[in-house]
Design a protein around this motif. Structure first.
Motif, mmCIF file in Angstrom:
data_model
loop_
_atom_site.group_PDB
_atom_site.id
_atom_site.type_symbol
_atom_site.label_atom_id
_atom_site.label_comp_id
_atom_site.label_asym_id
_atom_site.label_seq_id
_atom_site.Cartn_x
_atom_site.Cartn_y
_atom_site.Cartn_z
ATOM 1 N N ASP A 83 -28.089 -81.632 0.054
ATOM 2 C CA ASP A 83 -28.063 -81.725 1.509
ATOM 3 C C ASP A 83 -28.382 -83.166 1.880
ATOM 4 O O ASP A 83 -29.487 -83.649 1.627
ATOM 5 N N SER A 87 -27.989 -73.449 6.350
ATOM 6 C CA SER A 87 -28.737 -74.696 6.539
ATOM 7 C C SER A 87 -29.109 -74.909 8.005
ATOM 8 O O SER A 87 -28.729 -75.912 8.617
ATOM 9 N N ARG A 123 -24.106 -78.352 -0.585
ATOM 10 C CA ARG A 123 -24.261 -79.428 0.384
ATOM 11 C C ARG A 123 -24.854 -78.868 1.676
ATOM 12 O O ARG A 123 -25.252 -77.702 1.730
ATOM 13 N N HIS A 124 -24.897 -79.714 2.731
ATOM 14 C CA HIS A 124 -25.491 -79.290 3.992
ATOM 15 C C HIS A 124 -24.802 -78.038 4.525
ATOM 16 O O HIS A 124 -25.465 -77.092 4.948
ATOM 17 N N SER A 130 -32.473 -82.118 -1.347
ATOM 18 C CA SER A 130 -31.999 -83.065 -0.338
ATOM 19 C C SER A 130 -31.846 -84.446 -0.966
ATOM 20 O O SER A 130 -32.636 -84.838 -1.832
ATOM 21 N N HIS A 165 -29.384 -72.397 1.864
ATOM 22 C CA HIS A 165 -29.506 -73.850 1.958
ATOM 23 C C HIS A 165 -29.348 -74.460 0.573
ATOM 24 O O HIS A 165 -29.407 -73.766 -0.457
#
Length: 345
Positions: free
Chosen positions: A260, A148, A288-289, A246, A242
């Protein structure tokens, strides 16, 4: 060298002296996994150097153990004013130009060995810093594995261009003072054991809302993104992992546990596509991020993708399997027991 109190037995730290700035002495911290128990191969795999993100530190012992068992010499780097390298009286994460980090990265690579270019496994802002290093210093790293990476601003290059001048003017006035309000605790609520998550890490070194964001640091990041976008493609293999979606907002929602909550993954992927003709971009479902601090299924998928990319990009003669008693890298993290910037700004 001394035993690392955060990762525990089997990990040593080396202090890198970096001179002084207005706040006093500067240091970085290089962490090394003891390779005594690593099974070696007929054709060694490249070393791996982990680099953390903003308001973060090198913390994933499970991942480091996994990479070591697969034959990599594993290192980590806490940059100046981050994690192990943050000294009393310093402004956490403060940097006025990302090329300042060249000093600790260059020293780390010399310690690892000039004849052994590593793969940089870097997260978020660390991914931007690693890509810029590779651009400025061709031939010094074997490849980039970016978790990410913060390669672009949330709404893309047009927004970055519009923000560049006002952020630079604010940075000149505010310097190390914060430019952004306190961040959210979404990442910690989704991942840390104290908030109901599965992972254990030091909340003083990786605060739930992040450290206050210095104005000069945001200016340095925007400048770094501009420089990276203007540079040519890298001539090395690049992996970008990534989240597949989001979820960004002021209030925590359950969807943020599998999204994210920091970066826009669409602009991230678009910027990543320009990094190299050998780039591989993978959206990890449910991540996640930090894809390696995700729920167990997304963490496992991320590790599998990293393993596959390392195997295909840097092949070697097959070796014996890992010990049946080896640590599971997909398990939650456990607390252990024991150069000047360029002139063309």
């Amino acid at each position: 060298m001394s035993t690392d109190p955060l990762l525990g037995e089997g990990y040593e730290t080396h202090r890198i002296e970096l001179g002084v700035d207005e706040e006093g002495p500067l240091v970085a911290t290089l962490i090394h996994r003891d390779a005594g128990s690593t099974r070696t191969a007929d054709a060694p795999r490249p070393p791996v150097l982990l680099m953390h993100g903003w308001s973060d530190y090198v913390l994933d012992r499970g991942l480091m153990e996994h990479l070591g068992r697969r034959g990599h010499d594993v290192w980590g780097l806490d940059l100046r004013k981050h994690g192990r390298s943050l000294l009393p009286g310093q402004t956490a994460t403060e940097i006025d130009h990302l090329s300042r980090y060249d000093a600790e990265i260059g020293t780390s690579l010399r310690i690892i060995g000039r004849d052994r270019p590593p793969v940089l496994l870097a997260h978020s802002t660390g991914g931007l810093t690693a890509a810029l290093w590779a651009q400025r210093n061709p031939g010094t790293v074997a490849g980039l594995a970016l978790n990410s990476p913060w390669l672009e601003m949330h709404l893309g290059p047009v927004t970055r261009a519009l923000a560049q001048v006002p952020v630079r003017m604010l940075a000149e006035r505010l310097r190390e003072r914060p430019i952004l309000p306190a961040g959210s605790d979404h990442i910690a609520r989704a991942s840390h054991r104290d908030f109901g998550g599965a992972y254990d890490y030091d909340l003083a070194l990786k605060p739930p809302g992040g450290h206050p964001f210095p104005a000069v640091t945001l200016n340095a990041i925007i400048d770094g993104q501009r420089r990276l976008a203007a540079a040519g493609p890298l001539a090395i293999p690049v992996l970008v992992l990534h989240a597949d979606r989001s979820r960004i907002g002021p209030r925590f929602s359950e969807q943020m546990r599998r999204s994210d909550s920091v970066l826009n993954v669409r602009t991230l992927a678009t910027a990543a596509a320009a990094l190299s003709p050998q780039v591989r971009i993978e959206a990890v479902p449910g991540a996640r991020h930090d894809v390696f601090l995700s729920d167990a299924d997304a963490r496992a998928r991320s590790i599998d993708l990293l393993d596959e990319w390392l195997e295909t990009s840097f092949p070697r003669t097959p070796t014996m399997g890992a010990s049946a008693h080896a640590e599971d890298p997909r398990a939650p993290l456990q607390a252990p027991s024991g150069e000047e910037p360029p002139d063309d700004r």
